[in-house]
Design a protein around this motif. Sequence first.
Motif, PDB file in Angstrom:
ATOM      1  N   ALA A 302       0.830  -1.209   0.000  1.00 29.88           N
ATOM      2  CA  ALA A 302       0.000   0.000   0.000  1.00 29.88           C
ATOM      3  C   ALA A 302       0.861   1.254   0.000  1.00 29.88           C
ATOM      4  O   ALA A 302       0.621   2.198  -0.771  1.00 29.88           O
ATOM      5  CB  ALA A 302      -0.932  -0.016   1.212  1.00 29.88           C
ATOM      6  N   ALA A 303       1.864   1.275   0.864  1.00 32.51           N
ATOM      7  CA  ALA A 303       2.736   2.450   0.941  1.00 32.51           C
ATOM      8  C   ALA A 303       3.592   2.577  -0.309  1.00 32.51           C
ATOM      9  O   ALA A 303       3.777   3.687  -0.840  1.00 32.51           O
ATOM     10  CB  ALA A 303       3.622   2.355   2.177  1.00 32.51           C
ATOM     11  N   ALA A 304       4.126   1.470  -0.800  1.00 33.55           N
ATOM     12  CA  ALA A 304       4.995   1.523  -1.973  1.00 33.55           C
ATOM     13  C   ALA A 304       4.236   2.032  -3.194  1.00 33.55           C
ATOM     14  O   ALA A 304       4.772   2.829  -3.983  1.00 33.55           O
ATOM     15  CB  ALA A 304       5.587   0.148  -2.253  1.00 33.55           C
ATOM     16  N   HIS A 305       2.999   1.607  -3.365  1.00 29.03           N
ATOM     17  CA  HIS A 305       2.242   2.071  -4.521  1.00 29.03           C
ATOM     18  C   HIS A 305       1.908   3.554  -4.387  1.00 29.03           C
ATOM     19  O   HIS A 305       1.950   4.299  -5.376  1.00 29.03           O
ATOM     20  CB  HIS A 305       0.959   1.259  -4.689  1.00 29.03           C
ATOM     21  N   MET A 306       1.581   3.984  -3.181  1.00 30.06           N
ATOM     22  CA  MET A 306       1.339   5.410  -2.962  1.00 30.06           C
ATOM     23  C   MET A 306       2.582   6.230  -3.309  1.00 30.06           C
ATOM     24  O   MET A 306       2.504   7.262  -3.986  1.00 30.06           O
ATOM     25  CB  MET A 306       0.919   5.637  -1.508  1.00 30.06           C
TER      26      MET A 306
END
Length: 334
Positions: A302-306
């Motif tokens: 989730a964080a990496a895609h953001m």
Amino acid sequence: MTDTLFLTSEEIDDLASPADYVDAVRDGYRQVGNGAPAFPRQKFFREDPAGMFTSYAALLPDTGAMGGYMYGAGFGSGDGWFMTPLFDAESGEPLALLDGASMNPFKTGAAGAVAVDELARDDAATLAVIGSGPQARGQVHATATVREFNDVRVYSPTRESRTAFADEFDEALDADVAAVDSSAAAIDGADVVITATSASDPVFDGTDLDPGTHVTAMGQYQEGKRELDTTTIERATYVPDLRERATYDAGSFLAALEAGAVTEDHIHAELGEVVAGTASGRTGDDEITVFDSGGTGIETVAAAHMLYERAKEAGAGSTISFAPASEALTGKRP
């Protein structure tokens, strides 16, 4: 060939705020609560030189991304190296490769913050922090975005470390932040307790927790090591990041299980189930709640895609190329 974005830790640093991480991670847990696949970490140990190699992954269909973490810690260098591959969940193509070190405390802190938002009392105003390292920093930065704390107390065994931590956050937060001389003093009257340590044994006495307290424990994910004692687990509504992890490497829960204080039925729900609304969160002001966080691919993807989306908007990073298997996986010699 597919162009894949590569992001260094330095390029990642200014792309997102703690609140941005929390929003992304909350949505990731919602997806897993609705059935998206995520599994506990795998750990590989070597004794000489001593080290641990770890990997874990998740697929978030609504985000449109999949991937996770691979990292080595210890070994001959005595250091840690974090790699985060990110793939498109529709095409399967590699989207990005991130140096995952600098984002680690913030994405992990975001998982803790989501749990606080779901499980702590709405009027929680006093925060106790046990630990004063990078992970404790990430937890406090993220958790301060979901509750307005008036009073923050920090304890860690080294006076200089806890004092420096308190001074740092006294400037960063709209709260009175102070170092205290014991974990008991930190949790006395606390509404939220965060443990972010490398301790192998419980860091406070569970009988000292006031009714209504929420505890986030994130510093241990290994059988035989625990931050929380059996009393805390037994008294609490227990919510792990992943149900499967509770009986795999959640040392605090496994110790309570072995002592006969609880059974596997004591696992109330996964965090994702609470976020998705398929399981209840807090049901009363006197309820003690525990979130047991060991790190998953959920918050990582989730964080990496953001960060990937933010980097594209900002024109940050460089590109590397990967050949698809249809071209390169031939078995032929050049």
